[in-house]
Design an enzyme around this catalytic site. Structure first.
Site, PDB file in Angstrom:
ATOM      1  N   SER A 140       0.785  -1.238   0.000  1.00 21.29           N
ATOM      2  CA  SER A 140       0.000   0.000   0.000  1.00 21.29           C
ATOM      3  C   SER A 140       0.816   1.287   0.000  1.00 21.29           C
ATOM      4  O   SER A 140       0.230   2.370  -0.122  1.00 21.29           O
ATOM      5  CB  SER A 140      -0.944   0.019   1.202  1.00 21.29           C
ATOM      6  OG  SER A 140      -1.985  -0.878   0.965  1.00 21.29           O
ATOM      7  N   PHE A 147      -9.207 -12.418   1.221  1.00 22.10           N
ATOM      8  CA  PHE A 147      -8.094 -13.004   1.979  1.00 22.10           C
ATOM      9  C   PHE A 147      -8.503 -13.455   3.382  1.00 22.10           C
ATOM     10  O   PHE A 147      -7.690 -13.485   4.296  1.00 22.10           O
ATOM     11  CB  PHE A 147      -6.928 -12.002   2.044  1.00 22.10           C
ATOM     12  CG  PHE A 147      -6.423 -11.632   0.668  1.00 22.10           C
ATOM     13  CD1 PHE A 147      -6.108 -12.614  -0.265  1.00 22.10           C
ATOM     14  CD2 PHE A 147      -6.278 -10.305   0.294  1.00 22.10           C
ATOM     15  CE1 PHE A 147      -5.662 -12.280  -1.546  1.00 22.10           C
ATOM     16  CE2 PHE A 147      -5.834  -9.960  -0.977  1.00 22.10           C
ATOM     17  CZ  PHE A 147      -5.524 -10.950  -1.900  1.00 22.10           C
ATOM     18  N   THR A 169      -6.038 -17.020   4.542  1.00 21.92           N
ATOM     19  CA  THR A 169      -4.875 -16.342   3.981  1.00 21.92           C
ATOM     20  C   THR A 169      -4.252 -17.064   2.783  1.00 21.92           C
ATOM     21  O   THR A 169      -4.151 -16.474   1.703  1.00 21.92           O
ATOM     22  CB  THR A 169      -3.830 -16.130   5.094  1.00 21.92           C
ATOM     23  OG1 THR A 169      -4.474 -15.388   6.137  1.00 21.92           O
ATOM     24  CG2 THR A 169      -2.618 -15.376   4.596  1.00 21.92           C
ATOM     25  N   TYR A 199     -10.484   2.425   6.211  1.00 22.61           N
ATOM     26  CA  TYR A 199      -9.456   2.057   5.211  1.00 22.61           C
ATOM     27  C   TYR A 199     -10.022   1.009   4.254  1.00 22.61           C
ATOM     28  O   TYR A 199     -10.553  -0.022   4.685  1.00 22.61           O
ATOM     29  CB  TYR A 199      -8.251   1.490   5.949  1.00 22.61           C
ATOM     30  CG  TYR A 199      -7.023   1.283   5.094  1.00 22.61           C
ATOM     31  CD1 TYR A 199      -5.966   2.191   5.132  1.00 22.61           C
ATOM     32  CD2 TYR A 199      -6.897   0.176   4.265  1.00 22.61           C
ATOM     33  CE1 TYR A 199      -4.821   1.996   4.361  1.00 22.61           C
ATOM     34  CE2 TYR A 199      -5.764  -0.019   3.500  1.00 22.61           C
ATOM     35  CZ  TYR A 199      -4.732   0.891   3.551  1.00 22.61           C
ATOM     36  OH  TYR A 199      -3.606   0.698   2.787  1.00 22.61           O
ATOM     37  N   SER A 200      -9.917   1.263   2.956  1.00 21.70           N
ATOM     38  CA  SER A 200     -10.425   0.312   1.970  1.00 21.70           C
ATOM     39  C   SER A 200      -9.610   0.393   0.687  1.00 21.70           C
ATOM     40  O   SER A 200      -9.456   1.469   0.096  1.00 21.70           O
ATOM     41  CB  SER A 200     -11.898   0.616   1.666  1.00 21.70           C
ATOM     42  OG  SER A 200     -12.346  -0.153   0.581  1.00 21.70           O
TER      43      SER A 200
HETATM   44  S1  HEL Z   1      -3.724  -3.803   4.628  1.00 24.93           S
HETATM   45  C1  HEL Z   1      -2.772  -2.661   5.634  1.00 24.93           C
HETATM   46  C2  HEL Z   1      -1.698  -2.150   4.661  1.00 24.93           C
HETATM   47  N1  HEL Z   1      -2.285  -2.156   3.386  1.00 24.93           N
HETATM   48  C3  HEL Z   1      -3.549  -2.839   3.183  1.00 24.93           C
HETATM   49  C4  HEL Z   1      -2.994  -3.441   1.940  1.00 24.93           C
HETATM   50  C5  HEL Z   1      -1.737  -2.733   2.276  1.00 24.93           C
HETATM   51  N2  HEL Z   1      -2.818  -4.830   1.861  1.00 24.93           N
HETATM   52  C6  HEL Z   1      -3.806  -5.683   1.763  1.00 24.93           C
HETATM   53  O1  HEL Z   1      -4.962  -5.314   1.698  1.00 24.93           O
HETATM   54  C7  HEL Z   1      -3.392  -7.141   1.740  1.00 24.93           C
HETATM   55  C8  HEL Z   1      -4.152  -7.866   2.725  1.00 24.93           C
HETATM   56  C9  HEL Z   1      -3.753  -9.318   2.761  1.00 24.93           C
HETATM   57  C10 HEL Z   1      -2.359  -9.520   3.241  1.00 24.93           C
HETATM   58  C11 HEL Z   1      -2.112 -10.891   3.807  1.00 24.93           C
HETATM   59  C12 HEL Z   1      -0.644 -10.902   4.220  1.00 24.93           C
HETATM   60  O2  HEL Z   1      -0.345 -10.534   5.366  1.00 24.93           O
HETATM   61  O3  HEL Z   1       0.181 -11.180   3.353  1.00 24.93           O
HETATM   62  N3  HEL Z   1      -2.940 -11.133   4.954  1.00 24.93           N
HETATM   63  C13 HEL Z   1      -3.988 -11.964   4.930  1.00 24.93           C
HETATM   64  O4  HEL Z   1      -4.323 -12.603   3.958  1.00 24.93           O
HETATM   65  C14 HEL Z   1      -4.734 -12.078   6.241  1.00 24.93           C
HETATM   66  N4  HEL Z   1      -5.863 -12.962   6.173  1.00 24.93           N
HETATM   67  C15 HEL Z   1      -3.694  -1.597   6.174  1.00 24.93           C
HETATM   68  C16 HEL Z   1      -2.095  -3.419   6.774  1.00 24.93           C
HETATM   69  C17 HEL Z   1      -1.156  -0.778   5.050  1.00 24.93           C
HETATM   70  O5  HEL Z   1      -0.252  -0.805   5.865  1.00 24.93           O
HETATM   71  O6  HEL Z   1      -1.645   0.253   4.581  1.00 24.93           O
HETATM   72  O7  HEL Z   1      -0.641  -2.854   1.924  1.00 24.93           O
END
Ligand code: HEL
Length: 399
Positions: free
Chosen positions: A89, A147, A150, A186-187
């Site tokens: 992000s 997700f 995961t 946040y989206s």
């Molecule tokens: S999430 C956050 C971060 N942002 C948002 C975005 C990003 N990333 C995502 O939306 C990915 C979500 C899935 C990631 C996955 C993993 O950890 O690899 N997790 C899962 O699947 C959990 N079930 C707000 C943390 C941000 O810091 O802005 O990048």
């Protein structure tokens, strides 16, 4: 050493008192980075379960970079601190800069309805461009469903190619989470729509817009937007996804389309480029002063009272009273922190090669304190020497 620094600080304070304008001209606010603490933060990141971690600090003294752990669990090859990684992000700040450039060109207005540019796209005409960038639209985040589990969630999309409209459609299967403008939520959907606006209004594909409007002008040679190609184009450490079930082996997630994120999270970069980007942003090199101010219209992004969101930009208040500006990222296999001082005079970019592991994320976050809050410990000249900044920067990167 400490005494010397105190003496310098005292004379600087006296000079600033005599000439208050000097402080507005960018007198340093931060102490020297605490390099042992930076190393410890990276070691803690690895100890918490990340195969590798790296960080790079840039400031007026030069560049310092450090890496711990392995780049590849099979070969055991060490992490190269100069490698590329997926920034997740932190892409949102790049996308915001594209939007802001179009605002400056008079092609977009922050307070105009998104539907005035893309008729009938969104279910509520009240959703403005600003609401998207501030996460105040109420649009449901489709990635929450994608997700939920995961690893299966990731495997289901790692090779998929979505259009932006398809991602928005996934979001619109759910109603708005709140009345537009009334809350912060946040989206990723917000930045999918911001990307649609950029493509519609600029007539450019996102890939070309990032390249021509940001990467080329700033000389970011290790930054790219290659989605839906699955490979990271430059040297890099592999990224590993942590399964939800304890004891399950890490999943190599390095190669994926990141089509599920696109303008919300698909940029690839390295420490030097991220530091250059965020420093340039805060120095006003990317968007004019008025819009940079708009980007810093802060609302709390959690309940700590120390984390805030503006427009595609985060602010963190550190324990030493210094505030830093940038973004975080989480994409399968990689966590990123990329933050700079208010005047862009010092920046740190840090990456861990594991995700879905809160302890890794927390440990990596300690690189911010290390970079901006300075050292309390006495250092010998030898220790200082060991910290001598690498001299690998091109003149472009000189501050
Ligand atoms: S999430 C956050 C971060 N942002 C948002 C975005 C990003 N990333 C995502 O939306 C990915 C979500 C899935 C990631 C996955 C993993 O950890 O690899 N997790 C899962 O699947 C959990 N079930 C707000 C943390 C941000 O810091 O802005 O990048």
């Amino acid at each position: 050493m400490r005494l010397k620094k105190a003496a310098i600080a005292a004379s600087l304070a006296a000079a600033l008192a005599a000439f208050p304008i000097a402080s507005a001209l960018g007198a340093p606010e931060t102490d020297e980075p605490d390099i042992p603490a930076l190393r410890q933060a990276l070691q803690d990141t690895v100890d918490a379960g990340a195969p590798g971690a790296l960080a790079r600090i840039d400031d007026q003294s030069g560049a310092y970079r450090e890496a711990k752990g392995v780049a590849d669990l099979d070969t055991g090859e060490p992490v190269d601190a100069g490698g590329q990684f997926r920034i997740g992000s932190a892409t949102k700040t790049f996308t915001t800069v594209l939007v802001m450039k179009l605002v400056e060109e008079g092609e977009l207005e922050l307070d105009s309805s998104v539907n005035s540019y893309l008729p009938d796209l969104l279910p509520d005409d009240k959703i403005t461009v600003r609401h998207l960038l501030a996460h105040r639209s109420g649009l449901h985040d489709y990635t929450n469903d994608m997700f939920k589990d995961t690893v299966p969630g990731f495997e289901a999309v790692r090779n998929k190619v979505f259009t932006l409209q398809e991602l928005l459609d996934l979001s619109l299967e759910s109603p708005l989470n709140f009345t537009p403008g009334e809350e912060y939520g946040y989206s990723n959907t917000n930045f999918v729509v911001a990307g649609m606006l950029v493509e519609k209004v600029s007539g450019q594909r996102l890939k070309d817009a990032y390249q021509e409007r940001i990467f080329n002008p700033l000389g970011l040679r290790n930054s790219s937007y290659v989605t839906p190609s699955v490979a990271i184009p430059g040297p890099h450490a592999n990224g590993y996804l942590t399964p939800d079930q304890e004891g399950e082996p890490l999943v190599d997630a390095t190669e994926q389309t990141v089509s599920w994120a696109q303008p919300a999270g698909a940029v690839i970069s390295d420490g030097a480029d991220l530091n250059r980007f965020f420093s340039a942003l805060m120095r006003g090199e990317l968007v004019g002063a008025d819009l940079l101010e708009e980007m810093q219209n802060w609302v709390p992004s959690d309940s700590t009272g120390k984390a805030f969101y503006g427009l595609g930009l985060r602010k963190r208040d550190l324990s030493c009273g210094v505030s830093v500006y940038g973004h975080t990222g989480a994409v399968q296999g990689y966590y990123t922190y990329a933050f700079t001082a208010e005047d862009g005079s010092r920046s740190v970019a840090a990456s861990a090669t594991a995700s879905n592991n809160g302890e890794v994320l927390t440990a990596l976050g300690d690189t911010l304190e290390a970079a901006f809050c300075g050292s309390d410990t006495e250092k010998t000249d030898k220790e200082r020497e060991a910290e001598i900044r690498i001299a690998e920067r091109t003149p472009d990167y000189r501050l």
